[in-house]
Design a protein around this motif. Structure first.
Motif, PDB file in Angstrom:
ATOM      1  N   UNK A  11       0.522  -1.524   0.084  1.00 15.95           N
ATOM      2  CA  UNK A  11       0.026  -0.198  -0.199  1.00 15.95           C
ATOM      3  C   UNK A  11       0.866   1.021   0.288  1.00 15.95           C
ATOM      4  N   UNK A  12       2.136   1.431   0.837  1.00 18.32           N
ATOM      5  CA  UNK A  12       3.176   2.503   0.473  1.00 18.32           C
ATOM      6  C   UNK A  12       3.884   2.459  -0.677  1.00 18.32           C
ATOM      7  N   UNK A  13       3.986   1.207  -1.541  1.00 18.72           N
ATOM      8  CA  UNK A  13       4.768   1.731  -2.209  1.00 18.72           C
ATOM      9  C   UNK A  13       3.436   2.088  -3.582  1.00 18.72           C
ATOM     10  N   UNK A  14       2.208   1.433  -3.449  1.00 17.21           N
ATOM     11  CA  UNK A  14       0.767   1.937  -4.491  1.00 17.21           C
ATOM     12  C   UNK A  14       0.608   3.404  -4.662  1.00 17.21           C
ATOM     13  N   UNK A  15       0.888   3.295  -2.836  1.00 18.03           N
ATOM     14  CA  UNK A  15       0.496   5.173  -2.706  1.00 18.03           C
ATOM     15  C   UNK A  15       1.722   6.198  -2.974  1.00 18.03           C
ATOM     16  N   UNK A  16       2.777   5.760  -3.173  1.00 19.44           N
ATOM     17  CA  UNK A  16       4.013   6.575  -3.696  1.00 19.44           C
ATOM     18  C   UNK A  16       4.035   7.055  -5.201  1.00 19.44           C
ATOM     19  N   UNK A  82       1.557   5.588   5.966  1.00 23.12           N
ATOM     20  CA  UNK A  82       2.529   5.315   5.330  1.00 23.12           C
ATOM     21  C   UNK A  82       3.318   5.338   4.265  1.00 23.12           C
ATOM     22  N   UNK A  83       5.070   4.604   4.493  1.00 18.65           N
ATOM     23  CA  UNK A  83       5.653   5.460   3.318  1.00 18.65           C
ATOM     24  C   UNK A  83       7.044   3.861   3.322  1.00 18.65           C
ATOM     25  N   UNK A  84       7.941   4.231   2.343  1.00 17.58           N
ATOM     26  CA  UNK A  84       8.714   3.261   2.233  1.00 17.58           C
ATOM     27  C   UNK A  84       9.835   3.780   2.925  1.00 17.58           C
ATOM     28  N   UNK A  85      10.790   3.426   3.727  1.00 20.62           N
ATOM     29  CA  UNK A  85      12.167   4.401   3.322  1.00 20.62           C
ATOM     30  C   UNK A  85      13.328   2.997   4.134  1.00 20.62           C
ATOM     31  N   UNK A  86      14.475   3.801   4.114  1.00 20.70           N
ATOM     32  CA  UNK A  86      15.069   2.158   4.774  1.00 20.70           C
ATOM     33  C   UNK A  86      15.630   2.509   5.859  1.00 20.70           C
ATOM     34  N   UNK A 118       5.938  13.204   2.137  1.00 16.78           N
ATOM     35  CA  UNK A 118       5.040  12.037   2.136  1.00 16.78           C
ATOM     36  C   UNK A 118       3.876  12.667   1.387  1.00 16.78           C
ATOM     37  N   UNK A 119       2.569  13.401   1.525  1.00 15.78           N
ATOM     38  CA  UNK A 119       1.166  13.862   1.082  1.00 15.78           C
ATOM     39  C   UNK A 119       1.468  14.711  -0.424  1.00 15.78           C
ATOM     40  N   UNK A 120       3.083  15.305  -0.490  1.00 14.22           N
ATOM     41  CA  UNK A 120       3.760  15.680  -2.110  1.00 14.22           C
ATOM     42  C   UNK A 120       3.466  14.354  -2.840  1.00 14.22           C
ATOM     43  N   UNK A 121       3.661  13.258  -2.220  1.00 13.32           N
ATOM     44  CA  UNK A 121       4.315  12.307  -2.492  1.00 13.32           C
ATOM     45  C   UNK A 121       2.783  11.330  -3.468  1.00 13.32           C
ATOM     46  N   UNK A 122       2.203  11.405  -2.333  1.00 17.03           N
ATOM     47  CA  UNK A 122       0.280  11.071  -2.362  1.00 17.03           C
ATOM     48  C   UNK A 122       0.463  10.400  -3.893  1.00 17.03           C
TER      49      UNK A 122
END
Length: 131
Positions: A11-16, A82-86, A118-122
């Protein structure tokens, strides 16, 4: 890995909006340092990819975090949160800013900046093909 965690990672990837899917692998950038991250189509993380709760789960329900949590809803697992991070960045945030809590001005500032990123990448995950 638990299926629920794989679903949240997907979900984090699909919404990025920065994430690309080649049919087998999602590729995007760490929310913090912008290093390259990858996730398999089934949600299994590759390399150092981790799931980031931008507004920490422990901050939900805290008055000092109300302005932040209002932007992502009542649920810490809302896709906007939700986001992806290292792993390095995610664990560093957890030990530092997350642990100090929303009452700490610097922690609040860092989380607010990450949430704005995150919201700018939504993008709406429903706009993508189901996997």
């Amino acid at each position: 890995m638990r299926p629920a965690l794989r679903r949240r990672l997907l979900l984090a990837a699909q919404s990025d909006a920065l994430a690309d899917f080649d049919g087998e692998t999602w590729s995007t950038r760490c929310l913090h340092c912008r290093s390259a991250l990858q996730l398999q189509a089934n949600g299994e993380p590759l390399g150092t990819t981790t799931l980031e709760h931008v507004v920490p789960q422990a901050w939900f329900g805290k008055r000092a975090a109300a302005s932040l949590t209002a932007q992502v809803g009542e649920d810490a697992d809302d896709p906007r949160n939700l986001a992806l991070a290292c792993a390095r960045c995610n664990h560093g945030k957890g030990k530092g800013h997350d642990a100090r809590g929303p009452g700490d001005a610097r922690a609040h500032e860092v989380v607010a900046a990450l949430l704005a990123t995150r919201l700018s990448r939504w993008r709406r995950p429903s706009a993508l093909p189901a996997r």
